[in-house]
Design a protein around this motif. Structure first.
Motif, PDB file in Angstrom:
ATOM      1  N   LYS A  45       0.846  -1.212   0.000  1.00  0.00           N
ATOM      2  CA  LYS A  45       0.000   0.000   0.000  1.00  0.00           C
ATOM      3  C   LYS A  45       0.874   1.252   0.000  1.00  0.00           C
ATOM      4  O   LYS A  45       0.617   2.219  -0.709  1.00  0.00           O
ATOM      5  CB  LYS A  45      -0.911   0.012   1.244  1.00  0.00           C
ATOM      6  CG  LYS A  45      -2.270  -0.635   0.976  1.00  0.00           C
ATOM      7  CD  LYS A  45      -3.262  -0.262   2.047  1.00  0.00           C
ATOM      8  CE  LYS A  45      -3.210  -1.271   3.176  1.00  0.00           C
ATOM      9  NZ  LYS A  45      -3.599  -0.854   4.471  1.00  0.00           N
ATOM     10  N   ARG A  65       3.948   1.557  -1.035  1.00  0.00           N
ATOM     11  CA  ARG A  65       4.678   1.669  -2.308  1.00  0.00           C
ATOM     12  C   ARG A  65       3.815   2.454  -3.306  1.00  0.00           C
ATOM     13  O   ARG A  65       4.306   3.391  -3.957  1.00  0.00           O
ATOM     14  CB  ARG A  65       4.953   0.258  -2.828  1.00  0.00           C
ATOM     15  CG  ARG A  65       5.894   0.192  -3.997  1.00  0.00           C
ATOM     16  CD  ARG A  65       6.037  -1.280  -4.420  1.00  0.00           C
ATOM     17  NE  ARG A  65       7.126  -1.466  -5.356  1.00  0.00           N
ATOM     18  CZ  ARG A  65       7.058  -1.215  -6.646  1.00  0.00           C
ATOM     19  NH1 ARG A  65       5.947  -0.740  -7.168  1.00  0.00           N
ATOM     20  NH2 ARG A  65       8.116  -1.418  -7.431  1.00  0.00           N
ATOM     21  N   ASP A  66       2.515   2.098  -3.377  1.00  0.00           N
ATOM     22  CA  ASP A  66       1.617   2.805  -4.310  1.00  0.00           C
ATOM     23  C   ASP A  66       1.562   4.288  -3.967  1.00  0.00           C
ATOM     24  O   ASP A  66       1.643   5.153  -4.835  1.00  0.00           O
ATOM     25  CB  ASP A  66       0.191   2.228  -4.229  1.00  0.00           C
ATOM     26  CG  ASP A  66       0.142   0.836  -4.835  1.00  0.00           C
ATOM     27  OD1 ASP A  66       1.113   0.472  -5.524  1.00  0.00           O
ATOM     28  OD2 ASP A  66      -0.852   0.112  -4.587  1.00  0.00           O
ATOM     29  N   GLN A 122       2.836   7.382  -6.299  1.00  0.00           N
ATOM     30  CA  GLN A 122       1.921   8.485  -6.675  1.00  0.00           C
ATOM     31  C   GLN A 122       2.560   9.827  -6.342  1.00  0.00           C
ATOM     32  O   GLN A 122       2.507  10.775  -7.117  1.00  0.00           O
ATOM     33  CB  GLN A 122       0.598   8.369  -5.889  1.00  0.00           C
ATOM     34  CG  GLN A 122      -0.351   7.315  -6.420  1.00  0.00           C
ATOM     35  CD  GLN A 122      -0.555   7.432  -7.923  1.00  0.00           C
ATOM     36  OE1 GLN A 122      -0.736   8.528  -8.460  1.00  0.00           O
ATOM     37  NE2 GLN A 122      -0.466   6.312  -8.635  1.00  0.00           N
ATOM     38  N   LYS A 133       5.794  10.431  -8.676  1.00  0.00           N
ATOM     39  CA  LYS A 133       5.596  10.422 -10.129  1.00  0.00           C
ATOM     40  C   LYS A 133       5.814  11.793 -10.785  1.00  0.00           C
ATOM     41  O   LYS A 133       6.602  11.918 -11.732  1.00  0.00           O
ATOM     42  CB  LYS A 133       4.207   9.902 -10.456  1.00  0.00           C
ATOM     43  CG  LYS A 133       4.192   8.988 -11.654  1.00  0.00           C
ATOM     44  CD  LYS A 133       2.810   8.444 -11.865  1.00  0.00           C
ATOM     45  CE  LYS A 133       2.887   7.071 -12.509  1.00  0.00           C
ATOM     46  NZ  LYS A 133       1.609   6.383 -12.384  1.00  0.00           N
TER      47      LYS A 133
END
Ligand code: HAM
Length: 430
Positions: free
Chosen positions: A182, A184-185, A189, A192
């Protein structure tokens, strides 16, 4: 061409280290003796593994994408074309040995320690070497917070015993696999829109292992990471409970710590608790010891699914902090008596007296070179002798001589009977 020690390595000498006082072997012996005693008080048993292993062990254990494995290993083919690496650390080897020898059959909890050289092809600088030495511990079995707290407590116990000051414990949780997925996402985000401003290295990490970006030393990366989401907000309830329990126990043990959600560690095997101990006395290499929990590693080597936690501390850094902080230490005792003969006849007498001493387990040495007393006494001091005893024709005739304590210059007349030396030695070691 004069052959010298390879770059990034050093000799540990009994004397003649100049400014590099941390390289004297007496100091290493002193520190290692305290470490062994402390490890034993906490119930850790010594394990010794080879200094080289199949490269695959570290690829799988430490992680192929880590700096240690991808850039820093000394890897070579043996004469049968097998790929081998000098060990860069001790955790993977300990897990390999545990599985290979089925040590899990000997009980459900296992506590190991090791002291030995590790090899990393890094750019050498003060506190960073291509061959360094670690004291490490690995505890298998208990998966609860007490074991995490115990290893941290042991590490600090050793530092305290050695007299180190001004150390700070930084602690974090990298959670379990669900927490990390979780997080890592969330981190991806966040990063990015900024990928192009990350350092080249972190751009690669962004693709392969974004959590490692938190560990970057690049000033721009550091700045960006400052405002990244905190992993602690993404812990599953179980991971959060474990982390709080570890912090609670550290508090109960009277250990001060700082929660630092940017610690991720440069090795892939960690889960849950991770920690580092920092010092201000080492310049850039400010991590003196570090470790954490790595519950999946043993199973990864086809062993039982057994939780594990440990740490390692670099001995060079420990010794350098000791020297920087002028920590008192005791050199291991040299000869109890250093016999100094005056003339060739006395030489044989001294030689035989020293031999008798050793038979009685009294450490003794003889001056076999110097023709004058002054240089002989200097040799005695360099050898770390407690006393010197000058013997010439008169002393041989009387069977008595003066025993001089080198540190205090106190003198006493003794008979040259071994029984008398035994009495004196026994009194000293009482
Ligand atoms: P590590 O952080 O890679 O962890 O290394 C542990 C310690 O070894 C560092 O904190 C530092 O004091 C010392 N060290 C590392 N590299 C060098 C170097 N090139 N020169 C001098 N000192 C160095 C590990 O190795 C893990 N195996 C620790 C561990 C044990 N985790 C769980 N169990």
């Amino acid at each position: 061409m004069k052959i010298q020690a390879p770059k990034g390595t050093f000799d540990i000498l009994p004397y003649g280290c100049g400014e590099e006082t941390w390289r004297q072997s007496g100091l290493w012996q002193y520190v290692e003796a305290i470490i062994r005693q402390a490890a034993s008080e906490y119930g850790y048993l010594e394990i010794r593994t080879p200094i080289y292993e199949r490269t695959e062990l570290f690829d799988r254990g430490v992680g192929e994408t880590t700096d240690i494995v991808s850039k820093e290993m000394f890897t070579f083919k043996d004469r049968s074309e097998r790929l081998m690496s000098l060990r860069p650390e001790g955790t993977a080897s300990t897990a390999r040995a545990f599985v290979e020898h089925n040590l899990s059959l000997h009980g459900s909890a296992h506590k190991f320690f090791y002291i030995g050289p590790m090899f990393r092809y890094e750019r050498p600088q003060s506190g960073r070497y291509r061959q360094h030495h670690q004291f490490g511990v690995e505890a298998y079995g208990p998966g609860g917070p007490e074991q995490d707290a115990e290893v941290i407590d042991l590490l600090l116990y050793v530092y305290r015993w050695l007299g180190l000051k001004n150390l700070t414990v930084h602690i974090n949780s990298v959670g379990d696999a669900d927490s990390r997925a979780k997080y890592r996402d969330a981190l991806v985000q966040y990063l990015k829109p900024h990928v192009s401003s990350l350092s080249e290295e972190s751009q690669v990490r962004f693709e392969k292992n974004p959590l490692r970006i938190l560990d970057s030393k690049d000033p721009k990366d550091k700045e960006l990471v400052q405002h990244a989401p905190s992993i602690l907000k993404y812990l599953t309830p179980e991971a959060e409970k474990h982390f709080h329990a570890v912090c609670h126990l550290l508090g109960k043990l009277g250990i001060d710590y700082v929660v630092n959600d940017k610690i991720v560690r440069g090795l892939d095997y960690y889960n849950q608790t991770v920690f580092e101990v920092l010092t201000n006395d080492l310049g850039a290499q400010n991590t003196i010891g570090a470790g954490g929990r790595y519950d999946g590693l043993v199973a990864q080597f086809d062993g039982p699914d057994i939780p594990a936690v440990g740490f390692a501390t670099g001995l060079e850094r420990v010794l350098q902090v000791m020297m920087a902080q002028q920590t008192p230490w005791n050199a291991p005792a040299g000869p109890f008596v250093y016999f100094i003969p005056l003339g060739d006849e006395a030489k044989e007498t001294c030689f035989l007296l020293a031999a008798q001493c050793r038979k009685a387990h009294i450490p003794a040495s003889v001056e076999l070179m110097a023709k004058k007393v002054g240089p002989a006494i200097q040799n005695a001091v360099r050898a770390g002798a407690v006393h010197c005893c000058v013997i010439g024709i008169d002393e041989m005739a009387k069977g008595r001589a003066v025993l001089k304590e080198l540190a205090t210059r106190q003198e006493s007349e003794i008979s040259l009977e071994i029984a008398e030396l035994e009495r004196l030695y026994a009194r000293r070691t009482d």
